[in-house]
Design an enzyme around this catalytic site. Structure first.
Site, PDB file in Angstrom:
ATOM      1  N   CYS A  46     -42.396   9.063   1.768  1.00  0.00           N
ATOM      2  CA  CYS A  46     -42.069   9.440   0.697  1.00  0.00           C
ATOM      3  C   CYS A  46     -40.716   9.542   0.061  1.00  0.00           C
ATOM      4  CB  CYS A  46     -42.835  10.736   0.450  1.00  0.00           C
ATOM      5  SG  CYS A  46     -42.135  12.147   1.492  1.00  0.00           S
ATOM      6  N   LYS A  75     -37.873   5.913  -0.541  1.00  0.00           N
ATOM      7  CA  LYS A  75     -37.745   5.265  -1.925  1.00  0.00           C
ATOM      8  C   LYS A  75     -37.209   6.030  -2.863  1.00  0.00           C
ATOM      9  CE  LYS A  75     -39.983   2.456  -5.423  1.00  0.00           C
ATOM     10  NZ  LYS A  75     -39.087   1.240  -5.186  1.00  0.00           N
ATOM     11  N   ASP A 133     -43.366  -5.282 -15.301  1.00  0.00           N
ATOM     12  CA  ASP A 133     -44.201  -6.150 -14.317  1.00  0.00           C
ATOM     13  C   ASP A 133     -43.735  -5.773 -12.746  1.00  0.00           C
ATOM     14  OD1 ASP A 133     -46.267  -7.265 -16.054  1.00  0.00           O
ATOM     15  OD2 ASP A 133     -44.616  -7.912 -17.184  1.00  0.00           O
ATOM     16  N   ASP A 134     -44.465  -6.320 -11.820  1.00  0.00           N
ATOM     17  CA  ASP A 134     -44.093  -6.017 -10.409  1.00  0.00           C
ATOM     18  C   ASP A 134     -43.559  -7.075  -9.941  1.00  0.00           C
ATOM     19  OD1 ASP A 134     -45.917  -3.915 -10.125  1.00  0.00           O
ATOM     20  OD2 ASP A 134     -47.762  -5.213 -10.052  1.00  0.00           O
ATOM     21  N   ASP A 187     -23.147 -18.704  -0.337  1.00  0.00           N
ATOM     22  CA  ASP A 187     -24.224 -19.735   0.315  1.00  0.00           C
ATOM     23  C   ASP A 187     -24.850 -20.783  -0.967  1.00  0.00           C
ATOM     24  OD1 ASP A 187     -24.265 -18.836   2.948  1.00  0.00           O
ATOM     25  OD2 ASP A 187     -25.796 -17.299   2.258  1.00  0.00           O
ATOM     26  N   GLY A 221     -35.148  -5.779  -8.050  1.00  0.00           N
ATOM     27  CA  GLY A 221     -34.806  -5.314  -6.577  1.00  0.00           C
ATOM     28  C   GLY A 221     -35.850  -4.087  -5.895  1.00  0.00           C
ATOM     29  N   HIS A 222     -35.066  -3.699  -5.007  1.00  0.00           N
ATOM     30  CA  HIS A 222     -35.848  -2.547  -4.304  1.00  0.00           C
ATOM     31  C   HIS A 222     -34.678  -1.512  -3.777  1.00  0.00           C
ATOM     32  CE1 HIS A 222     -38.692  -0.348  -1.849  1.00  0.00           C
ATOM     33  NE2 HIS A 222     -37.822  -0.415  -0.719  1.00  0.00           N
TER      34      HIS A 222
END
Length: 799
Positions: free
Chosen positions: A454, A457, A486-487, A527, A577-578
């Site tokens: 928990c 995040k 949306d995901d 890159d 992103g995350h």
């Protein structure tokens, strides 16, 4: 009693509990004078330790008071408090040594405090930026380039500048003695001109007959006469008063007047300057004096944004503070040094008071955070003034007493060097430093134990608030992006285009999340550029340090603002992103680009006879390893950061224009490691000219000290591919071939007939360190993997 008591034994090692990602909970029993804590949070409150950021303390300015407070904070840290220092200069001058610097007795490093290094030592963030305003409703500092910086507590120590606005032409043509960095830049330019033309006459005007103006005149004369004869040099000192140094006693004033006249400094007393022109000074009396250069050293002034912010100020715009150094209008804001005026004490704007304020400022900043009552500071009525006369002699001024002696210079030199040694000889950080307890109430109101589920995040509330402040321009080919719930992001791909994908992620190497965000984004996009593709979109991967919500918002806003700035300059956009929480800041991007199959650069593409061009200097690995040990100069790190902030986007375009056949970016494996990949892929050897390889300032020095990146030993394994490595292994340049780079340059092969024009265009486009460093050659020896030829300091890599 014992029959009903259950004892739970837990590890005495706090670190092992912290890493277990579990919450320990004990029942609370009244054991008289003993208390068993009923939660891990309460246990931490008793211990006074936490890794979470609970509140933000922001320091504006790197003046004497802040430098001392930071040093003391490092020795006695307060858990849960994040410090951010905002300064528009990396090196802050020590006023006591500036006259000696002007005279040539001290070097720049000897007379300046390295704020970047000091901030790292104090575990503080350092923002190289200029504060231009305050939003006191939101508790934010408004900066010139950074996004707004939130604070719970604020301290201001930005010094002062000479007042020039009342005199026509002074702001345009005169050189103010403060800010010191700008003055030193002008002073060094003047010295360079005198060195270049020692026989040319020079007339120097100095406006202001206080201690600063008189010391400047005497010490400037000493240095200038090393390169120019006295009969070619004239110094004019203008002062509206009847006597020099109005704040000192009569003997000191008369003595310095006598010294100035004996050294042929032209004194213009009781003279009011009314206009400054490019080549002369005009006075109220009608006097006009030809001056090639005018230096302004008059009474101090404050920037307008302080009063405009709503802070209470005096009639001259300086922040009014109580005896506790708190603003009289805002108790959570402090001020010290020249920028502060104590409402109960009148004292001149002098460095000695700024130095003395450092300790009480530190004490009261910690006491207000820990919930303790603040202490009053009473500045001394009298202070010893040691005024250097430019000849390694000094005048001591104390109340009605004064005397001149070379012994006073020795004493002053000893005091100044001892003061600066506190900032030069920083001890290694260890557990012996005393860590104070934080306010238990504050700590109990903030969760400090985080599990991997928990707590990992970042909350949606933080993300929403940050994204509301970010200005993200979505590209036309983004079907679903950050503006959608949306995901996943959805991107349309044009026909006959290939998707080029890459990802990079690493922990922060610099204590400024805004600059770190830019560096990482440049690094990740390299890159894409190295493949000859055009960046399109990016997904962010963020680890934020454990912190209270407002602190997390501040960090994320700074980080993503830096990233988005680089992405937009590269015509790419952030689409998602995350985020997660951890013990330290880390950031990365998964980048997508588009390319055409027949135009992509591959490492197999280089051909014999082509020349190798690199776009940036190497050495970031050893420099930042040295920075972690407090062994790197601020100027070295500043140059390295500037290099890492330079995008390779334009370089890739120029390589395309000049028919590059192969390309790679220099990152973690070092120059030799990435070049070896090209050698193996193409089957052709490479001859490197070691002497032409560009190296960042300071990298040779740190390598010679044996300071290397932790990845260096692994990178050294590719040395086995060198046939005659033993002939070069003693050279520092050779060691830097294995130095891992962050946001390094591109390395490309260009046809020989186009290489010189390509290099010329790269340097004109801002890649000043770009160089031709080698040549591709046929593989003449299929047995040995790599060989080398020594006479010309060349290394030949063969497949």
């Amino acid at each position: 009693f014992c029959q009903n008591l259950q004892i739970l034994v837990i590890s005495h090692d706090y670190n092992s509990r912290k890493k277990s990602a579990c919450h320990y909970r004990l029942n609370s029993y009244d054991l008289g004078s003993y208390l068993i804590p009923n939660s891990a949070t309460q246990l931490l409150a008793m211990q006074g330790t936490t890794d979470s950021i609970i509140q933000d303390l922001v320091l504006i300015g790197g003046g004497h008071s802040h430098a001392i407070a930071l040093l003391m904070w490092a020795m006695s840290p307060l858990p849960g408090i994040r410090i951010t220092l905002i300064s528009d200069t990396i090196n802050t001058p020590y006023s006591g040594m500036l006259p000696g610097l002007i005279a040539g007795f001290y070097t720049f490093d000897e007379s300046h405090i390295d704020l970047q290094r000091l901030s790292r030592f104090a575990n503080a963030q350092f923002y190289l930026d200029k504060a231009i305003g305050l939003d006191l409703n939101k508790n934010q500092v408004i900066c010139h380039t950074h996004p707004p910086v939130y604070f719970d507590y604020l301290s201001i120590d930005i010094g002062s500048t000479p007042t020039t606005t009342s005199v026509s032409g002074a702001a345009k043509y005169a050189i103010p003695a403060k800010p010191v960095p700008q003055f030193l830049q002008a002073w060094n330019s003047l010295l360079a001109e005198v060195k270049k033309q020692p026989n040319k006459s020079l007339s120097l005007g100095i406006v202001g007959g206080g201690a600063g103006g008189v010391e400047l005149a005497l010490n400037a004369q000493t240095h200038l006469e090393k390169f120019s004869q006295r009969n070619n040099l004239t110094i004019h000192l203008f002062h509206r008063g009847q006597e020099l140094l109005a704040h000192h006693n009569n003997w000191v004033s008369k003595r310095l007047e006598k010294i100035c006249r004996s050294r042929q400094i032209q004194l213009h007393l009781q003279t009011n300057v009314t206009e400054v022109l490019p080549d002369k000074i005009v006075c109220e009396s009608g006097l006009k004096v030809d001056c090639d250069c005018t230096i302004w050293v008059t009474q101090a002034s404050a920037p307008n944004w302080l009063a405009n912010s709503g802070l209470a100020t005096d009639s001259k715009g300086f922040i009014l503070v109580k005896d506790t150094l708190q603003s009289v209008s805002h108790s959570h804001i402090f001020a010290a040094g020249d920028i502060a005026t104590m409402e109960n004490y009148f004292r001149p704007k002098a460095g000695v008071f700024a130095v003395r304020m450092g300790k009480p400022l530190f004490t009261n900043l910690q006491r207000i955070i820990t919930g303790e009552s603040l202490l009053s500071y009473q500045p001394q009525k009298r202070y010893l003034g040691l005024i250097g006369t430019g000849d390694k002699s000094a005048i001591a001024s104390w109340s009605v007493f004064g005397w001149q002696s070379s012994a006073f210079w020795v004493w002053k030199d000893y005091i100044d060097r001892k003061f600066m040694a506190r900032f030069d000889n920083l001890p290694a950080m260890n557990a012996n430093f005393k860590q104070k307890k934080i306010n238990q109430k504050l700590l109990l109101n903030n969760e400090v134990m985080h599990c991997a589920g928990c707590g990992a995040k970042v909350s949606n509330n933080v993300l929403e608030k940050v994204f509301q402040q970010l200005n993200i321009n979505q590209k036309d080919n983004v079907v679903v992006g950050l503006n959608s719930p949306d995901d996943a992001a959805v991107i349309s791909v044009p026909k006959n285009k290939l998707i080029v994908q890459t990802v990079d992620y690493f922990r922060s190497l610099i204590n400024d999340p805004f600059i770190f965000g830019q560096i990482v984004t440049n690094h990740c996009l390299n890159d894409i550029f190295a493949m000859g593709a055009k960046p399109q979109t990016a997904l962010a991967i963020v680890t934020l340090p454990y912190a209270a919500q407002k602190s997390s918002e501040t960090t994320l806003l700074q980080l993503l603002s830096g990233a988005i700035q680089v992405l937009e300059n590269s015509e790419a956009t952030l689409v998602g992103g995350h985020t997660t929480e951890g013990t330290e800041l880390a950031f990365g991007l998964a980048c997508n680009g588009l390319g055409e199959a027949d135009k992509l650069w591959r490492k197999t593409g280089m051909k014999p006879g082509e020349l190798l061009i690199i776009t940036k200097a190497i050495g970031t690995g050893t420099l930042f390893a040295a920075d972690m040990r407090y062994q790197a100069k601020a100027s070295w790190i500043k140059t390295a950061v500037d290099s890492m902030l330079l995008s390779n986007q334009e370089a890739a375009k120029i390589f395309r224009e000049y028919s590059a056949t192969a390309c790679t970016d220099i990152t973690g494996f070092g120059l030799l490691g990435h070049l070896l990949e090209m050698v193996k892929a193409s089957g052709f050897g490479v001859e490197l000219e070691l002497e032409t390889i560009p190296i960042l300032p300071g990298a040779i020095e740190t390598i010679k000290q044996g300071i290397m990146s932790s990845l260096q030993p692994q990178n050294l394994r590719v040395a086995s591919y060198l046939e005659n490595a033993e002939q070069f292994s003693h050279l520092a340049t050779y060691q830097l071939l294995f130095d891992p780079q962050t946001s390094g340059g591109l390395l490309a092969t260009i046809p020989e007939e186009k290489a010189k024009d390509c290099l010329k265009n790269l340097q004109a486009a801002g890649y000043r360190e770009s160089r031709i460093i080698g040549r591709v050659r046929e593989n003449t020896d299929r047995v040995k993997t790599i060989s080398a030829v020594a006479p010309a300091l060349k290394v030949i890599l063969l497949k």
